[in-house]
Design a protein around this motif. Structure first.
Motif, PDB file in Angstrom:
ATOM      1  N   HIS A 146      30.147  47.604  42.571  1.00 36.02           N
ATOM      2  CA  HIS A 146      31.535  47.133  42.450  1.00 36.02           C
ATOM      3  C   HIS A 146      32.363  48.205  41.757  1.00 36.02           C
ATOM      4  CE1 HIS A 146      30.968  42.811  43.491  1.00 36.02           C
ATOM      5  NE2 HIS A 146      29.737  43.074  43.141  1.00 36.02           N
ATOM      6  N   ALA A 174      45.859  46.540  51.330  1.00 34.48           N
ATOM      7  CA  ALA A 174      45.261  46.175  50.038  1.00 34.48           C
ATOM      8  C   ALA A 174      45.240  47.364  49.087  1.00 34.48           C
ATOM      9  CB  ALA A 174      43.837  45.663  50.251  1.00 34.48           C
ATOM     10  N   GLY A 175      45.103  47.080  47.795  1.00 30.91           N
ATOM     11  CA  GLY A 175      44.881  48.124  46.810  1.00 30.91           C
ATOM     12  C   GLY A 175      46.130  48.721  46.194  1.00 30.91           C
ATOM     13  N   GLU A 176      47.269  48.054  46.370  1.00 32.66           N
ATOM     14  CA  GLU A 176      48.523  48.639  45.869  1.00 32.66           C
ATOM     15  C   GLU A 176      48.707  48.366  44.374  1.00 32.66           C
ATOM     16  OE1 GLU A 176      50.237  50.774  47.284  1.00 32.66           O
ATOM     17  OE2 GLU A 176      49.938  50.587  49.446  1.00 32.66           O
ATOM     18  N   ALA A 254      40.842  41.494  35.806  1.00 31.38           N
ATOM     19  CA  ALA A 254      40.885  40.018  35.828  1.00 31.38           C
ATOM     20  C   ALA A 254      40.659  39.499  37.244  1.00 31.38           C
ATOM     21  CB  ALA A 254      42.220  39.516  35.274  1.00 31.38           C
ATOM     22  N   LEU A 255      41.252  40.176  38.220  1.00 35.84           N
ATOM     23  CA  LEU A 255      41.138  39.693  39.602  1.00 35.84           C
ATOM     24  C   LEU A 255      39.856  40.143  40.282  1.00 35.84           C
ATOM     25  CD1 LEU A 255      44.781  40.038  40.979  1.00 35.84           C
ATOM     26  CD2 LEU A 255      43.472  37.942  40.631  1.00 35.84           C
ATOM     27  N   LEU A 256      39.404  41.364  39.988  1.00 39.37           N
ATOM     28  CA  LEU A 256      38.332  41.962  40.787  1.00 39.37           C
ATOM     29  C   LEU A 256      36.980  42.007  40.077  1.00 39.37           C
ATOM     30  CD1 LEU A 256      40.363  44.981  42.213  1.00 39.37           C
ATOM     31  CD2 LEU A 256      40.055  42.714  43.244  1.00 39.37           C
ATOM     32  N   ASP A 257      36.994  42.090  38.744  1.00 42.92           N
ATOM     33  CA  ASP A 257      35.738  42.135  37.976  1.00 42.92           C
ATOM     34  C   ASP A 257      34.799  43.215  38.498  1.00 42.92           C
ATOM     35  OD1 ASP A 257      33.585  41.480  36.252  1.00 42.92           O
ATOM     36  OD2 ASP A 257      32.822  39.991  37.657  1.00 42.92           O
ATOM     37  N   ARG A 259      32.493  46.867  38.087  1.00 44.83           N
ATOM     38  CA  ARG A 259      31.591  47.426  37.084  1.00 44.83           C
ATOM     39  C   ARG A 259      32.094  48.792  36.610  1.00 44.83           C
ATOM     40  NH1 ARG A 259      26.822  45.125  36.492  1.00 44.83           N
ATOM     41  NH2 ARG A 259      26.787  44.352  38.623  1.00 44.83           N
ATOM     42  N   ARG A 290      34.708  41.333  31.380  1.00 43.99           N
ATOM     43  CA  ARG A 290      33.648  42.297  31.116  1.00 43.99           C
ATOM     44  C   ARG A 290      34.276  43.690  31.139  1.00 43.99           C
ATOM     45  NH1 ARG A 290      28.474  40.288  31.743  1.00 43.99           N
ATOM     46  NH2 ARG A 290      28.582  38.021  31.571  1.00 43.99           N
TER      47      ARG A 290
ATOM     48  N   VAL B  89      31.469  31.207  34.008  1.00 45.48           N
ATOM     49  CA  VAL B  89      31.039  32.495  34.575  1.00 45.48           C
ATOM     50  C   VAL B  89      29.698  32.255  35.252  1.00 45.48           C
ATOM     51  CG1 VAL B  89      30.356  34.869  34.068  1.00 45.48           C
ATOM     52  CG2 VAL B  89      32.267  33.833  32.821  1.00 45.48           C
ATOM     53  N   VAL B  98      26.026  31.588  33.702  1.00 41.32           N
ATOM     54  CA  VAL B  98      26.043  32.519  32.568  1.00 41.32           C
ATOM     55  C   VAL B  98      26.711  31.880  31.352  1.00 41.32           C
ATOM     56  CG1 VAL B  98      26.889  34.757  31.748  1.00 41.32           C
ATOM     57  CG2 VAL B  98      26.069  34.510  34.110  1.00 41.32           C
ATOM     58  N   ALA B 168      32.709  37.471  44.162  1.00 36.62           N
ATOM     59  CA  ALA B 168      32.278  37.015  42.839  1.00 36.62           C
ATOM     60  C   ALA B 168      32.533  38.063  41.766  1.00 36.62           C
ATOM     61  CB  ALA B 168      30.788  36.674  42.862  1.00 36.62           C
ATOM     62  N   GLY B 169      32.682  39.307  42.163  1.00 36.34           N
ATOM     63  CA  GLY B 169      32.804  40.385  41.189  1.00 36.34           C
ATOM     64  C   GLY B 169      31.446  40.866  40.728  1.00 36.34           C
ATOM     65  N   ALA B 170      31.474  41.888  39.877  1.00 36.12           N
ATOM     66  CA  ALA B 170      30.232  42.517  39.424  1.00 36.12           C
ATOM     67  C   ALA B 170      29.475  41.633  38.452  1.00 36.12           C
ATOM     68  CB  ALA B 170      30.543  43.858  38.763  1.00 36.12           C
ATOM     69  N   HIS B 171      30.197  40.767  37.716  1.00 33.10           N
ATOM     70  CA  HIS B 171      29.565  39.942  36.688  1.00 33.10           C
ATOM     71  C   HIS B 171      29.848  38.461  36.899  1.00 33.10           C
ATOM     72  CE1 HIS B 171      31.164  43.793  35.047  1.00 33.10           C
ATOM     73  NE2 HIS B 171      29.950  43.952  34.595  1.00 33.10           N
ATOM     74  N   GLY B 172      30.265  38.064  38.103  1.00 37.05           N
ATOM     75  CA  GLY B 172      30.557  36.650  38.354  1.00 37.05           C
ATOM     76  C   GLY B 172      31.869  36.188  37.770  1.00 37.05           C
ATOM     77  N   ALA B 173      32.764  37.117  37.453  1.00 36.75           N
ATOM     78  CA  ALA B 173      34.003  36.742  36.764  1.00 36.75           C
ATOM     79  C   ALA B 173      35.263  37.094  37.545  1.00 36.75           C
ATOM     80  CB  ALA B 173      34.029  37.391  35.384  1.00 36.75           C
ATOM     81  N   ALA B 174      35.144  37.310  38.867  1.00 35.87           N
ATOM     82  CA  ALA B 174      36.328  37.669  39.662  1.00 35.87           C
ATOM     83  C   ALA B 174      37.250  36.476  39.841  1.00 35.87           C
ATOM     84  CB  ALA B 174      35.889  38.204  41.021  1.00 35.87           C
ATOM     85  N   GLY B 175      38.499  36.759  40.193  1.00 37.76           N
ATOM     86  CA  GLY B 175      39.435  35.703  40.583  1.00 37.76           C
ATOM     87  C   GLY B 175      40.228  35.087  39.447  1.00 37.76           C
ATOM     88  N   GLU B 176      40.244  35.750  38.282  1.00 36.79           N
ATOM     89  CA  GLU B 176      40.931  35.143  37.132  1.00 36.79           C
ATOM     90  C   GLU B 176      42.440  35.399  37.193  1.00 36.79           C
ATOM     91  OE1 GLU B 176      39.784  32.993  35.239  1.00 36.79           O
ATOM     92  OE2 GLU B 176      37.614  33.230  35.205  1.00 36.79           O
ATOM     93  N   LEU B 177      43.041  34.880  38.259  1.00 38.65           N
ATOM     94  CA  LEU B 177      44.485  35.021  38.450  1.00 38.65           C
ATOM     95  C   LEU B 177      45.259  34.380  37.301  1.00 38.65           C
ATOM     96  CD1 LEU B 177      46.840  35.881  40.310  1.00 38.65           C
ATOM     97  CD2 LEU B 177      46.610  33.684  41.473  1.00 38.65           C
ATOM     98  N   LEU B 255      47.438  43.620  45.435  1.00 40.23           N
ATOM     99  CA  LEU B 255      46.064  44.119  45.320  1.00 40.23           C
ATOM    100  C   LEU B 255      45.177  43.694  46.483  1.00 40.23           C
ATOM    101  CD1 LEU B 255      45.268  43.740  41.520  1.00 40.23           C
ATOM    102  CD2 LEU B 255      45.444  45.838  42.848  1.00 40.23           C
ATOM    103  N   LEU B 256      45.376  42.467  46.986  1.00 40.79           N
ATOM    104  CA  LEU B 256      44.404  41.900  47.926  1.00 40.79           C
ATOM    105  C   LEU B 256      44.883  41.877  49.371  1.00 40.79           C
ATOM    106  CD1 LEU B 256      43.290  38.860  45.727  1.00 40.79           C
ATOM    107  CD2 LEU B 256      42.261  41.135  45.837  1.00 40.79           C
TER     108      LEU B 256
END
Lengths: 315, 315
Positions: A146, A174-176, A254-257, A259, A290, B89, B98, B168-177, B255-256
């Motif tokens: 990630h 995407a990615g803006e 926050a959105l993508l999480d 690594r 994280r 999470v 988690v 899900a993101g790298a740590h299961g924490a994606a999507g925190e809009l 972003l998306l």
């Protein structure tokens, strides 16, 4: 018309097959013959000549690509695919350069034009996304699942690479990250919004802000050097830049999480002068998030071209 | 201990196989037996009893899941998998809950606990992501390839579903809009940041803001009704809510680049009172972005449970 070629990077392809790769920018076309493991074998550059209009640019792309394929064959190798990267809005699935201000492109079916001319399977990608693909798979994010690649130059754009593929979005837009608003009511952005990350913290934004404060024009690299030397206005502009970038990155996290966040583009050439304070500012903002590893890109300006080759190999 | 069961939704499974699905919330567990095409066959609900501690909650989950599997077998069907959804999470790849404040969970290997007890393959997901998965594949986003599901209730969270899989993101924490900062220096958020979307525009934020302005406590639904009736403080709070949500959605779209945004959760029950002004506010902010379709969720509060079943079928 050729600029001096950086020449052969490696004597020969291990299995005799190569990919033809072109990263078409507003001023230059970075080209490579790339082995199947992503190693560049031959590099060359050509001017884009964007002032000649879109049709002439397409002709140049086709000619340069065909020349690279011929060069490979003359060396006894077999070109097996063509990978292309362009800036703007790119519909990767359709292989169409939807819109590119720098190249004058609008709905150019570049993948099929080049593929048909060369008689090879072709892939078309977005330059920042192919750059992110290469950094994630071959560069600073190698081995990570990630990765967010953030290119900070005249503008700011990002590529979210998960499992070795860059997210293109529903419409290739995407990615803006540069157009995430971090300073509501802040400086007007070229995109029409106000307070975009790009308007504050791009290399262009840094130079503009310094000129506003001091009346003296300066490049972002000059501002970075002045800040290192303790010049007060530069110190202030650099701190504002770091703060805005940290605000933008924490939104992305926050959105993508992810690594790992890989910083590339001209501003990242400031190296530790950018990454060290940015790492601190980012850590200061993280709460539930994280903490991502924050590293500098390692592939330089060949990343887009290498990623175009990877894209061609993936399809 | 059972609440009245909504009963059989459909008489029998077409091929005699079903998935056991549980969506474990802070107060209740929504359960279903789901056909392989995603149709709920049987629904039931149980109290979570979170005050009894994590171990007791895990016992209840295992017992309820086993009961559902037995029920399927008694009806002549074959349970083939178990899908579980929990808040907090969630590490989907490892099958570990988690962290979940509501359930008192910390590093609970729920997937393997339940799977071993039932002797069935199991999958564990995050409740908002499984909800998004269901809305994207079976609900308001059906047939779409790039969907953002946004659940607006006590908190705000999102699920980005591409090609039928939720990120899900790298740590299961994606999507925190909900924790994207849209009002720098704004109201303190439970997460530790200030000016988060959730602090302004969640159902809880709407009620709190109205109480601040008027001294009168009100639920978000009451504020929506008062705003519709033209009560000035409610009109103001509702407009602030719509503005903040539009700011958050435009960040997500930058972003998306999704095709469709599906709004769910309690606040979305305001229906057109929310969606109509939000659509206008969003359109007003878009510059280079492609406009996403903005629609209301259609699966109601069974979405998380149905998505858990889909997750189990995918693995």
């Amino acid at each position: 018309m050729d600029q001096p070629s950086p020449g052969d990077v490696r004597a020969e392809s291990p299995d005799g097959t190569v990919v033809v790769a072109l990263d078409v920018g507003g001023t230059g076309i970075k080209c490579a013959l790339v082995d199947l493991d992503g190693t560049p074998r031959h590099l060359e550059r050509h001017p884009t000549g964007a002032d000649r209009g879109a049709d002439a640019v397409v002709d140049t792309i086709v000619t340069v690509a065909a020349g690279l394929a011929d060069r490979a064959r003359a060396a006894g190798d077999t070109p097996v695919a063509v990978g292309l990267a362009v800036p703007g809005v790119v519909d990767e699935a359709a292989g169409v350069a939807v819109w590119s201000a720098n190249l004058g492109f609008r709905d150019v079916p570049l993948r099929d034009l080049v593929g048909a001319r060369l008689g090879l399977p072709a892939a078309l990608g977005h330059d920042v996304r192919t750059g992110g693909l290469a950094e994630a798979r071959l560069g600073a994010g190698r081995g990570e699942d990630h990765v967010l690649f953030v290119a900070i130059g005249t503008g700011i754009a990002a590529a979210h690479v998960v499992g070795g593929a860059a997210a293109a979005g529903a419409h290739g837009a995407a990615g803006e990250l540069g157009h995430v608003v971090v300073r509501p009511g802040g400086p007007r952005c070229g995109c029409g919004q106000s307070g975009c990350l790009e308007a504050v913290a791009s290399a262009a934004g840094v130079g503009r802000r310094y000129a506003e404060l001091t009346g003296t024009p300066a490049t972002a690299a000059e501002v970075a050097a002045l800040a290192r030397a303790g010049e007060p206005a530069a110190v202030r502009v650099w701190a504002e830049t770091v703060d805005a970038l940290a605000d933008g990155l924490v939104v992305a996290q926050a959105l993508l999480d992810v690594r790992t966040i890989v910083l590339g583009g001209g501003l990242a050439e400031a190296g530790a002068d950018l990454l060290d304070p940015l790492r601190v500012a980012l850590r200061h903002r993280l709460t539930f998030h994280r903490e991502p590893r924050l590293v500098r890109a390692t592939l330089g300006d060949e990343a887009g071209c290498l990623g175009a080759a990877l894209l061609a190999l993936d399809t």
